[in-house]
Design a protein around this motif. Structure first.
Motif, short mmCIF file in Angstrom:
data_model
loop_
_atom_site.label_atom_id
_atom_site.label_comp_id
_atom_site.label_asym_id
_atom_site.label_seq_id
_atom_site.Cartn_x
_atom_site.Cartn_y
_atom_site.Cartn_z
N ASP A 1 -13.81 2.69 -2.60
CA ASP A 1 -13.48 1.50 -1.81
C ASP A 1 -11.97 1.23 -1.82
OD1 ASP A 1 -13.56 0.90 -4.51
OD2 ASP A 1 -14.20 -1.18 -4.19
N GLN A 2 -11.32 1.44 -2.97
CA GLN A 2 -9.87 1.25 -3.03
C GLN A 2 -9.14 2.27 -2.17
OE1 GLN A 2 -8.50 1.12 -7.08
NE2 GLN A 2 -10.01 -0.40 -7.70
N PHE A 3 -9.60 3.50 -2.20
CA PHE A 3 -9.00 4.54 -1.38
C PHE A 3 -9.09 4.19 0.10
CE2 PHE A 3 -9.60 8.48 1.10
CZ PHE A 3 -8.37 9.08 0.89
N GLU A 4 -10.24 3.69 0.53
CA GLU A 4 -10.43 3.35 1.94
C GLU A 4 -9.56 2.16 2.35
OE1 GLU A 4 -11.83 5.08 4.17
OE2 GLU A 4 -12.67 6.57 2.79
N ARG A 5 -9.32 1.22 1.44
CA ARG A 5 -8.43 0.09 1.75
C ARG A 5 -7.01 0.58 1.98
NH1 ARG A 5 -11.58 -2.95 -2.01
NH2 ARG A 5 -10.09 -2.55 -3.69
N ILE A 6 -6.58 1.53 1.16
CA ILE A 6 -5.25 2.11 1.34
C ILE A 6 -5.16 2.82 2.68
CG2 ILE A 6 -3.60 3.80 0.46
CD1 ILE A 6 -4.66 3.20 -2.35
N ARG B 1 0.83 -1.20 0.00
CA ARG B 1 0.00 0.00 0.00
C ARG B 1 0.87 1.26 0.00
NH1 ARG B 1 -4.50 -2.15 -1.92
NH2 ARG B 1 -5.56 -3.53 -0.47
N ASP C 1 -9.02 -2.80 -18.99
CA ASP C 1 -8.49 -2.05 -17.87
C ASP C 1 -7.02 -1.72 -18.10
OD1 ASP C 1 -7.01 -4.31 -17.27
OD2 ASP C 1 -8.30 -4.96 -15.64
N GLU D 1 -12.63 8.30 -8.99
CA GLU D 1 -11.66 7.58 -8.18
C GLU D 1 -12.43 6.62 -7.28
OE1 GLU D 1 -8.43 7.30 -7.95
OE2 GLU D 1 -8.04 8.70 -9.59
N ALA D 2 -12.03 5.36 -7.29
CA ALA D 2 -12.76 4.32 -6.56
C ALA D 2 -12.67 4.55 -5.05
CB ALA D 2 -12.23 2.95 -6.92
#
Length: 288
Positions: free
Chosen positions: A180-185, A10, A263, A177-178
């Motif tokens: 859910d991906q931001f929150e995982r980071i 990350r 993608d 900007e996704a």
């Protein structure tokens, strides 16, 4: 140990974002449409004529010179269609949703023929709604929605979308900007006590948004130079990806949707496309 590796990955991503801080430039290079292959069902001209007329309207071309119409019997298989594409080598393929699959499947995505063409050919595909007569089929496309899912790799998408803009049209570009991906980071960063989480959240979110914004800003400036007859609007947000694009398309009310089917790794990206195909059954799609 696993948690440390996760945090390392990350943080590597976190660091790479700032290394891309240089200005992102859009390269204007519109495609040359010298040959358009239109695949139509083997039916009377009364049925196929609207398909050709709608294609010409979307392409903004009054003459049929670049159009190659190929009738397909109901028994035509995907391999035969693939060979037709190889034989004609068109710059663009046009077909209806669920070609050769019957009207009962018209509201279930794009259909097997489209998916097969995407997997085996790099040629862009213009997918018309079915049935054509009942769809919104304006003689001239006035608003085009371009889904810029990969700001670092969407030059072709913007070039193709601008090519389909007639004089006076509006090109709307949007990036999400996704969330859910931001929150995982952020969850990984929160486990590191030496880092100020709120500062990291604010800085990371700002840089992610600005990266896409810089690309879209340059798209607008470049298109104002080369296509002053087209109005360019763009926007960036952080949201759940599928829901965000569905909401944006609903608000934009375009006559054509343009999106990339691959993608960043060149793998088939069906999530967004399938969601949009199910929701907007009466709109044509340009799939790249």
């Amino acid at each position: 140990m696993a948690a440390i590796k996760l945090m390392d990955s990350r943080l590597d991503l976190f660091e790479s974002i700032f290394k891309r801080a240089q200005r992102i430039r859009f390269e204007y290079s519109p495609p040359n449409l010298t040959s358009v292959l239109v695949l139509v069902p083997d039916q009377p001209d009364l049925t196929t004529t609207p398909i050709i007329e709608q294609t010409l309207g979307i392409l903004n071309r009054p003459k049929a010179s670049p159009i190659i119409a190929q009738s397909l019997p109901n028994t035509t298989d995907e391999l035969s269609i693939s060979n037709l594409v190889l034989d004609h080598a068109p710059d663009l393929i046009v077909l209806q949703r669920h070609l050769l699959q019957g009207e009962h499947a018209w509201n279930r995505g794009f259909g097997g023929v489209v998916q097969s063409l995407i997997q085996h050919h790099a040629t862009p595909i213009l997918v018309l709604p079915t049935p054509v007569n009942d769809a919104r089929a304006p003689s001239t496309v006035r608003t085009i929605a371009g889904i810029v899912d990969q700001p670092l790799n969407n030059h072709d998408l913007v070039n193709w979308a601008s090519t389909f803009c007639a004089s006076g049209a509006t090109l709307c570009l949007h990036h999400i900007e996704a969330e859910d991906q931001f929150e995982r980071i952020m969850k990984a960063i929160e486990r590191i006590p030496e880092l100020n989480t709120e500062t990291a959240r604010t800085t990371l979110k700002s840089e992610l948004m600005q990266e896409a914004q810089r690309f879209l800003d340059h798209c607008q400036l470049t298109l104002e130079q080369y296509r002053p007859d087209v109005t360019v609007q763009h926007s960036v947000e952080m949201a759940p990806v599928q829901h965000g694009y569905l909401t944006w398309i609903t608000q934009t009310q375009p006559e054509l949707i343009v999106l990339d089917m691959l993608d960043a790794t060149k793998a088939l990206n069906r999530g967004i496309a399938d969601a949009l195909a199910m929701q907007f059954t009466d709109l044509p799609f340009l799939l790249l």
